[in-house]
Every structure is written in structure tokens, then in C-alpha cells.
Design a protein around this motif. Structure first.
Motif, PDB file in Angstrom:
ATOM      1  N   ASP A   1       0.548  -0.947   0.224  1.00  0.00           N
ATOM      2  CA  ASP A   1       0.067   0.443   0.163  1.00  0.00           C
ATOM      3  C   ASP A   1       0.746   1.500  -0.168  1.00  0.00           C
ATOM      4  O   ASP A   1       0.752   2.495  -0.421  1.00  0.00           O
ATOM      5  N   ASP A   2       1.989   1.263   0.610  1.00  0.00           N
ATOM      6  CA  ASP A   2       2.738   2.306   0.421  1.00  0.00           C
ATOM      7  C   ASP A   2       3.174   2.473  -0.796  1.00  0.00           C
ATOM      8  O   ASP A   2       3.614   3.605  -1.028  1.00  0.00           O
TER       9      ASP A   2
ATOM     10  N   ARG B   1       2.551   1.626  -3.492  1.00  0.00           N
ATOM     11  CA  ARG B   1       1.133   2.209  -4.335  1.00  0.00           C
ATOM     12  C   ARG B   1       0.946   3.390  -4.400  1.00  0.00           C
ATOM     13  O   ARG B   1       0.950   4.547  -5.508  1.00  0.00           O
ATOM     14  N   THR B   2       1.054   3.980  -3.004  1.00  0.00           N
ATOM     15  CA  THR B   2       0.669   5.553  -2.384  1.00  0.00           C
ATOM     16  C   THR B   2       1.563   6.912  -3.063  1.00  0.00           C
ATOM     17  O   THR B   2       2.560   7.133  -3.645  1.00  0.00           O
TER      18      THR B   2
END
Length: 188
Positions: free
Chosen positions: A116-117, A119-120
Motif C-alpha cells: 500500500d505504501d 502504491r501511494t
């Protein structure tokens, strides 16, 4: 080099990138048009597997994909900071960083630490570069320049701005031609 492409066309080129996989099967070498791949032995890493094949195998739960070295939080944070600190575009860790990360995050997020990090951060980098690109195009269109140099843009970034920029330059050419009354030759 390339004419205008839609995102699927650019993704096609990105899928030729080589990645490392760890298969959970054993198979002799695969002989493909693009080159031989393998042999595959269960739990033994295989380098130089085309991304399209790695994605296919992952979807069928036949392997784990080792993300590229640049696809980790620390490396992407450094890339993001370099992009923030520079007025110019910085060189990306991979010319298909957006496409490769999207493919891997969609199919193999469980193989990517802190997915998720990651992706961000990829989205943040894309947004920074698009903002820089819009500003550059705006400055260029407002100037009387006939050419510009943009280093380190990726194919996807170029194809994002190309339709707008070519249309804007055509309109500017027509306006200049109407103002002077004489035909002008646009530089290519």
C-alpha cells in the motif's frame, strides 16, 4: 520513435521487462520467440522472466514474483524526494515505473513488502511529475519558443501530454498565421 499510443500500448512494451520469479513447479526450459526462459525448479529463483509471463504464472498461483529493486518504500521515497528537490525532471528508476508497479500491485501485492505504501509513493511520484509537466507545457505555450527539451520523461508521461500539446501548438500556429497574415512554417 513512437506515434501516439494509448495506455494499453505502453503497457504492452512494459510487459517485456524482465523480472525474477520463484516458481512452485518444475519444468524444462520454455522456448519462446522472445528468447528461452527457464528451466524452472520449485523454490529456485528464475531471473529474466518476461513480466507478462510472470503475471500469467502468478494469476495461476504458480509462482511468487520478486519485485524489482527500485520497488520498495525506501527507494521510492528517495525518488520522490529527488523529484521534489529538482526543478527539472529526474531520471526514473525504470522507464515503465507506472506500468510495472500497477501490474505487480494488481496481481502480486502479497509479494511486495508494504504494498500500500509502494502504491501511494508511485502515485505521489506520478502526480508530482504530471504537475511539473503541466507547468512546463504552460510555460512553453505562453512563450514564443518553437521547441523545448524535456529529459527523463517516460513513454506514458509523453503520451499523456501529447494530444493536448500537439493541438495547442497547432492552434498557436493558426493564431500566429492569422495575426501576421502570412503563412508561417511550424517547426517540427
Amino acid at each position: 520513435m513512437y506515434d501516439y499510443m494509448d495506455p494499453a500500448d505502453v503497457e504492452f512494451f512494459a510487459e517485456k521487462r524482465a523480472v525474477t520469479i520463484v516458481p512452485n513447479f518444475t519444468l524444462a526450459k520454455l522456448y519462446m520467440i522472445g528468447g528461452d526462459v527457464g528451466p524452472f525448479s520449485a523454490a529456485v529463483a528464475v531471473d529474466d522472466v518476461p513480466l507478462w509471463l510472470a503475471v500469467n504464472l502468478k494469476r495461476r498461483q504458480k509462482c511468487r514474483i520478486t519485485p524489482p529493486a527500485w520497488m520498495n518504500v525506501e527507494a521510492l521515497e528517495a525518488t520522490k524526494q529527488a523529484e521534489i528537490d529538482s526543478e527539472l525532471f529526474t531520471e526514473m528508476p525504470d522507464e515503465f515505473y507506472v506500468e510495472v508497479s500497477q501490474l505487480l500491485l494488481n496481481v502480486a501485492a502479497d509479494d511486495i513488502p508494504r504494498a500500500d505504501d509502494v502504491r501511494t509513493l508511485v502515485k505521489d511520484i506520478w502526480d508530482l511529475r504530471m504537475s511539473k509537466l503541466r507547468s512546463s507545457v504552460d510555460l512553453f505555450v505562453k512563450s514564443d519558443s518553437t521547441n523545448a527539451k524535456l529529459n527523463f520523461l517516460t513513454l506514458m508521461e509523453l503520451n499523456t501530454v501529447r494530444p493536448f500539446l500537439t493541438q495547442a501548438l497547432n492552434e498557436m500556429h493558426l493564431l500566429r498565421e492569422n495575426l501576421t497574415g502570412a503563412p508561417t512554417r511550424p517547426d517540427h
